[in-house]
Each structure stands twice: as structure tokens, then as C-alpha cells.
Design an enzyme around this catalytic site. Structure first.
Site, PDB file in Angstrom:
ATOM      1  N   GLU A 218      20.199  12.805 -20.068  1.00 25.22           N
ATOM      2  CA  GLU A 218      18.909  12.124 -20.158  1.00 25.22           C
ATOM      3  C   GLU A 218      19.090  10.719 -20.732  1.00 25.22           C
ATOM      4  O   GLU A 218      19.766  10.540 -21.733  1.00 25.22           O
ATOM      5  CB  GLU A 218      17.945  12.917 -21.045  1.00 25.22           C
ATOM      6  CG  GLU A 218      17.608  14.303 -20.505  1.00 25.22           C
ATOM      7  CD  GLU A 218      16.781  14.261 -19.221  1.00 25.22           C
ATOM      8  OE1 GLU A 218      16.250  13.178 -18.896  1.00 25.22           O
ATOM      9  OE2 GLU A 218      16.689  15.306 -18.544  1.00 25.22           O
TER      10      GLU A 218
ATOM     11  N   HIS B  27      20.356  18.042 -19.567  1.00 32.07           N
ATOM     12  CA  HIS B  27      19.684  19.175 -18.916  1.00 32.07           C
ATOM     13  C   HIS B  27      20.633  19.805 -17.898  1.00 32.07           C
ATOM     14  O   HIS B  27      21.362  19.093 -17.200  1.00 32.07           O
ATOM     15  CB  HIS B  27      18.412  18.701 -18.200  1.00 32.07           C
ATOM     16  CG  HIS B  27      17.169  18.847 -19.027  1.00 32.07           C
ATOM     17  ND1 HIS B  27      16.363  17.789 -19.371  1.00 32.07           N
ATOM     18  CD2 HIS B  27      16.589  19.963 -19.581  1.00 32.07           C
ATOM     19  CE1 HIS B  27      15.337  18.239 -20.094  1.00 32.07           C
ATOM     20  NE2 HIS B  27      15.456  19.545 -20.240  1.00 32.07           N
TER      21      HIS B  27
ATOM     22  N   CYS C  31      12.287  20.003 -25.023  1.00 25.00           N
ATOM     23  CA  CYS C  31      13.553  19.255 -24.935  1.00 25.00           C
ATOM     24  C   CYS C  31      13.337  17.782 -25.273  1.00 25.00           C
ATOM     25  O   CYS C  31      14.095  17.191 -26.046  1.00 25.00           O
ATOM     26  CB  CYS C  31      14.176  19.397 -23.544  1.00 25.00           C
ATOM     27  SG  CYS C  31      14.806  21.057 -23.257  1.00 25.00           S
TER      28      CYS C  31
HETATM   29  N1  PCA Z   1      14.267  23.589 -21.565  1.00 25.59           N
HETATM   30  C1  PCA Z   1      12.944  23.187 -21.984  1.00 25.59           C
HETATM   31  C2  PCA Z   1      12.844  23.588 -23.424  1.00 25.59           C
HETATM   32  C3  PCA Z   1      13.973  24.513 -23.682  1.00 25.59           C
HETATM   33  C4  PCA Z   1      14.851  24.383 -22.503  1.00 25.59           C
HETATM   34  O1  PCA Z   1      15.958  24.928 -22.364  1.00 25.59           O
HETATM   35  C5  PCA Z   1      12.628  21.722 -21.689  1.00 25.59           C
HETATM   36  O2  PCA Z   1      13.198  21.162 -20.737  1.00 25.59           O
HETATM   37  O3  PCA Z   1      11.816  21.119 -22.388  1.00 25.59           O
END
Ligand code: PCA
Length: 206
Positions: free
Chosen positions: A80, A165, A143
Site C-alpha cells: 500500500e 495486502h 487495515c
Molecule cells: N483485512 C481487512 C482488515 C483485516 C484484514 O485482514 C482490511 O483490509 O481492512
């Protein structure tokens, strides 16, 4: 071994019984070169995820913090680029909270850029033949809440903060959606951790 990298993954949330982020973080080596990897599992709860990290970081004083989360439906491992000051969700978190149009930090700036070398990570992971691309939105769920809070907390310090991610595991999909084998996700994160820890060494030597 004194250098430390704190790596976090999340517990499952929503309809899922497993979260690839923690499954993959668990599978990382305990050290890379002379850098110890300290692994931490986080609750999918607004505010609490970041508090859990900050408590651990105050204890172990890592050079960098690399957080990992599930992004179901994505085809690639995605570092990100940015965290934004917004909480908004229709899916309640694991404590039943569903904030709408709330700031992560009242009075905080709109956004922070990640402080790990996201482009270097993408290049290094792609070299291994694993799908990897920059993402310009970590969403507005837990996240992003975690990424923004950590970037705010460590702004102006030498502690680097990043978020990656990862896709669903194949067993979480119905075969139509994208998924990635756990082994490949672990490999991608190992490479990413190596890039982050290498960058920290270079900074110390500068
Ligand atoms: N993904 C979520 C929260 C926890 C996770 O593994 C997100 O992308 O916000």
C-alpha cells in the site's frame, strides 16, 4: 541479534474462518540476515489493532513495522502506498463497531505515504515471478486504520511503517475469484521483509 522487524497479520473477520495474512506471517523465517522477525497476530477491531502494535513496538523497539492484511478478490500481493484519515464500513469489525465517516485521528492530516520502499518491494517480488503491484488505497476498514495510525505515530521518526495486502488463499474462493497459494504469499512477504530490513541497514550505514 539486535535489529528487529515487527511483522503483523490479522485474525479472521466477516464470513471467513481463516486469514491468509496471519497464516503467511506465521510461515516467515525467524530472521533475515541479522534482523530478527517478531510476529504478532492482531484483532480486526478499529483502534485496537494499532494499540496492540504500538504496545509491542514500545517493548521491542523495531526498526520497521510491516503489517499484512487480507484483500479478498485481489489477484496480486499489493504493497500500500498511502493511509488515509477515514474510518467507514458497512461490515462491522470483530467488536461489532461500524464507524461511518469518522477520522482515524481527530485533527490528523488527510493522508500519509508509507515509509517502506514500496517500489523496491514490487520489483523484487515480481522478479521471483509472483504477481505484485502497488495499491493506492488500503480501503477505509481496519487495515487502513492500522496503517494510518502507525504512520501518524512514527511520523518524523526513523521507524518505518508499511502495509501489504495479500489475496485470498485458494480454499477461500469458489474457484471463480482470484486466490494465491500460501507458499507464494510467504515467499513474497519474505522478499518484502528482506527489502525493508536491507533498507534499514543502508540507512544506519549512511
Ligand atoms: N483485512 C481487512 C482488515 C483485516 C484484514 O485482514 C482490511 O483490509 O481492512
Amino acid at each position: 541479534m539486535t535489529r528487529k522487524l515487527l511483522v503483523t497479520g490479522f485474525e479472521p473477520f466477516g464470513k471467513d474462518k481463516i486469514n491468509p495474512s496471519w497464516e503467511a506471517v506465521k510461515g516467515l523465517p525467524d530472521s533475515i540476515d541479522d534482523c530478527e522477525l517478531v510476529k504478532l497476530r492482531l484483532p480486526v477491531i478499529f483502534g485496537e489493532a494499532a494499540e496492540t502494535v504500538l504496545r509491542k513496538a514500545a517493548e521491542i523497539r523495531p526498526e520497521a513495522i510491516l503489517c499484512v492484511g487480507q484483500a479478498g478478490g485481489r489477484k496480486a500481493v499489493t504493497p500500500e502506498v498511502v493511509g488515509i484519515n477515514l474510518r467507514e464500513t458497512s461490515l462491522p469489525d470483530n467488536a461489532g463497531k461500524s464507524p461511518q465517516n469518522e477520522p482515524v485521528i481527530v485533527g490528523g492530516p488527510a493522508a500519509y505515504f508509507s515509509t517502506v520502499p514500496v517500489r523496491g518491494i514490487v520489483e523484487a517480488v515480481k522478479k521471483e515471478g509472483i504477481s505484485c503491484a502497488l495499491s493506492y488505497s488500503a480501503g477505509v476498514y481496519v487495515c487502513n486504520d492500522l496503517l494510518y495510525t502507525l504512520l501518524h505515530h512514527y511520523d518524523g521518526t526513523t521507524t518505518r511503517v508499511g502495509f501489504i495486502h495479500v489475496p485470498y488463499l485458494p480454499e477461500q474462493t469458489d474457484g471463480k475469484e482470484a486466490g494465491m497459494e500460501l507458499e507464494r504469499i510467504v515467499r513474497a512477504l519474505t522478499i518484502a521483509a528482506g527489502v525493508v530490513s536491507g533498507e534499514c541497514v543502508q540507512e544506519c550505514e549512511r
